[in-house]
Design an enzyme around this catalytic site. Structure first.
Site, PDB file in Angstrom:
ATOM      1  N   GLY A 215       0.814  -1.202   0.000  1.00 44.89           N
ATOM      2  CA  GLY A 215       0.000   0.000   0.000  1.00 44.89           C
ATOM      3  C   GLY A 215       0.854   1.261   0.000  1.00 44.89           C
ATOM      4  N   SER A 216       0.369   2.266   0.704  1.00 41.06           N
ATOM      5  CA  SER A 216       1.006   3.583   0.641  1.00 41.06           C
ATOM      6  C   SER A 216       2.390   3.639   1.258  1.00 41.06           C
ATOM      7  CB  SER A 216       0.097   4.622   1.310  1.00 41.06           C
ATOM      8  OG  SER A 216      -1.076   4.806   0.543  1.00 41.06           O
ATOM      9  N   THR A 217       2.788   2.627   2.036  1.00 39.92           N
ATOM     10  CA  THR A 217       4.159   2.640   2.560  1.00 39.92           C
ATOM     11  C   THR A 217       5.169   2.556   1.423  1.00 39.92           C
ATOM     12  OG1 THR A 217       4.148   0.235   2.892  1.00 39.92           O
ATOM     13  CG2 THR A 217       3.460   1.611   4.759  1.00 39.92           C
ATOM     14  N   PHE A 218       4.751   2.004   0.280  1.00 42.51           N
ATOM     15  CA  PHE A 218       5.659   1.902  -0.870  1.00 42.51           C
ATOM     16  C   PHE A 218       5.925   3.274  -1.489  1.00 42.51           C
ATOM     17  CE2 PHE A 218       6.901   0.989  -5.257  1.00 42.51           C
ATOM     18  CZ  PHE A 218       7.857   0.001  -5.061  1.00 42.51           C
ATOM     19  N   LYS A 219       5.124   4.263  -1.160  1.00 43.26           N
ATOM     20  CA  LYS A 219       5.325   5.607  -1.716  1.00 43.26           C
ATOM     21  C   LYS A 219       6.691   6.176  -1.345  1.00 43.26           C
ATOM     22  CE  LYS A 219       0.379   6.569  -1.812  1.00 43.26           C
ATOM     23  NZ  LYS A 219      -0.773   7.222  -1.154  1.00 43.26           N
TER      24      LYS A 219
END
Length: 488
Positions: A215-219
């Site tokens: 999810g957004s942690t990959f941003k």
């Protein structure tokens, strides 16, 4: 008469020579095959004839041996078995070994040549020295904080020291007691069947072996790729991204959960987790550079050992632009282990370099003298030092005034990134809640811990699940425990 005696003596000498040749054949050439033969019980009897060495946490054993008074005499025992099971694994007379029990089996069982200065003597005498010990890098307080934070929910926590790669905590929940698998007999077989049939999969080490959409942690990976490639030179500049964002080449509109994401800067997109901005930035970086950036962080590497093997985290190498947009925000086919996402946070905290994670600090003999010591090794540089410094600043804003406020630790500088990962057919599954981050004591020169938390809370209401609500409080407890000096 004398001639007959000579013939008889020669024949006897020939028989003795044949006998010695056969003894040599059995003892030397066929020894290994005979040792491994399924009908040979002597190897197993010898293996369990004496206590096994211990696995240590904070210098104290979390394992032991109990005298069963059976043919296979000593069985493995565990202190706080469910707490440390993802670290120790199990040592079973029926089902073998796993994790540190397997990786350090030669030391623990007493067969490692380094345990004695005279290995040839033990080889000739068919004996072995007392089992040695495996001293882990885990800190008991950090491990317990992670275990209690998950409180039986499905999920995992991995915490590492960014500068050295030492794993400070490795927790998988729900867990199990490896002691129920130690011996032989129907009770052990029943426990094995029960654990393997449990739909919660308590024997799965979710921290090392399960992969999730990050999810957004990959941003954070996407932001690093954008800065290093020069696609983004000013993190505070508007990006001219519409809300919602049309995925390239399709009529599908990508929405935001957060508000105020239209034309947001990359700094604001990280702070408030804007899908549209980071997806568009990923497309601008391009497939080739995004793949290279992800692989610098450790994605697509199936050779990582800690020393137990770690499942490969995936970032596709062949995608259309719309798929790349989704992958850049941790969706589509992007998956990662919790340990991998802890390494992403550690790379930011460590100036862009990733130290190889390790779980065993050293192996020792029974008296504590060293056999070998774990060495710090580098997995390479994930980003430039300037990019790491900029991302540190962005991640601090996430915790101070963004989506990750529940991770704040009093008296420490904390940087983080939240994530809520969709999964299942048509994203129908209950989302996973993520938090990755790092922390630095105010008087410390560098961050002392990086952490990743993922929570699979199937019992929660879908709308209540968020990285800040479910995962960040667990991360806060882990970071706080890690920054508290260990007792001497």
């Amino acid at each position: 008469m004398i001639r007959c005696i000579r013939w008889c003596a020669a024949f006897c000498a020939l028989l003795f020579a044949a006998l010695f040749a056969n003894v040599g054949r059995v003892q030397v050439w066929e020894a290994a095959a005979l040792d491994a033969h399924p009908a040979n019980k002597r190897t197993a009897i010898d293996r369990y004839a004496r206590p096994r060495g211990d696995i240590l946490v904070d210098g104290l054993p979390v394992t032991g041996s109990r005298d069963s008074r059976q043919l296979l005499r000593y069985e493995r025992s565990y202190r706080d078995g469910p707490l440390y099971a993802p670290v120790t694994g199990f040592s079973s007379q029926t089902y073998g070994t796993s994790f540190v029990e397997r990786a350090e089996d030669a030391v623990l069982s007493g067969t490692d040549p380094g345990l004695t200065a005279f290995p040839l003597w033990y080889e000739l005498s068919r004996g072995r020295p007392a089992g040695g010990n495996a001293v882990t890098t885990v800190r008991a307080a950090v491990q317990r904080a992670a275990f209690q934070g998950l409180a039986g929910k499905r999920g995992a926590v991995a915490a590492v020291e960014p500068s050295s790669g030492r794993i400070l905590a490795l927790v998988s929940s729900p867990s199990y007691d490896p002691g129920v698998l130690s011996g032989t007999g129907p009770a052990v077989r029943a426990a094995w069947a029960r654990l393997n049939a449990d739909p919660a999969r308590p024997m799965l080490n979710r921290a090392l072996r399960e992969t999730y959409p990050p999810g957004s942690t990959f941003k954070i990976v996407t932001a690093a790729a954008a800065l290093d490639s020069g696609v983004v030179t000013d993190v505070d500049a508007p990006t001219r991204t519409p809300d919602p964002y049309p995925l390239p080449g399709t009529s599908t509109l990508l929405p935001n959960v957060a508000t105020g994401c239209e034309d947001a800067s990359m700094a604001e997109a990280v702070q408030w987790s804007c899908n549209t901005v980071m997806a568009r930035i990923g497309v601008q970086v391009g497939l080739k550079r995004m793949v290279a950036a992800a692989e610098r962080f450790g994605f697509n590497d199936d050779g990582l050992r800690v020393p137990a093997w770690v499942s490969r985290s995936n970032f596709d190498t062949d995608m259309s632009p719309d798929q790349l947009a989704l992958s850049a925000i941790g969706q589509f086919n992007t998956t990662a282990t919790p340990l991998q996402m802890a390494l992403v946070a550690a790379a930011v905290a460590n100036g862009g370099e990733i130290a190889q994670p390790r779980l065993v600090e050293r192996a020792t003999r029974d008296d504590g003298s060293p056999v070998r010591t774990g060495q710090r090794r580098s997995l390479g540089r994930a980003m430039s030092p300037a990019t790491a410094l900029r991302l540190q600043q962005l991640m601090v804003k996430v915790v101070e005034d963004g989506t990750g406020r529940n991770a704040a630790v009093p008296g420490a500088v904390v940087g983080g990134k939240t994530g809520t990962a969709q999964h299942g057919v048509g994203n129908a599954g209950t989302p996973y809640a993520w938090f990755i981050g790092w922390a630095k004591a105010e008087d410390a020169p560098v961050p002392g811990v990086a952490v990743a938390v993922v929570v699979e809370d199937a019992a929660a209401r879908r709308g209540d699940i968020s990285g800040n609500g479910a995962a960040a409080p667990i991360a806060r407890a882990v970071l706080q425990a890690a920054l508290t000096p260990a007792p001497r």
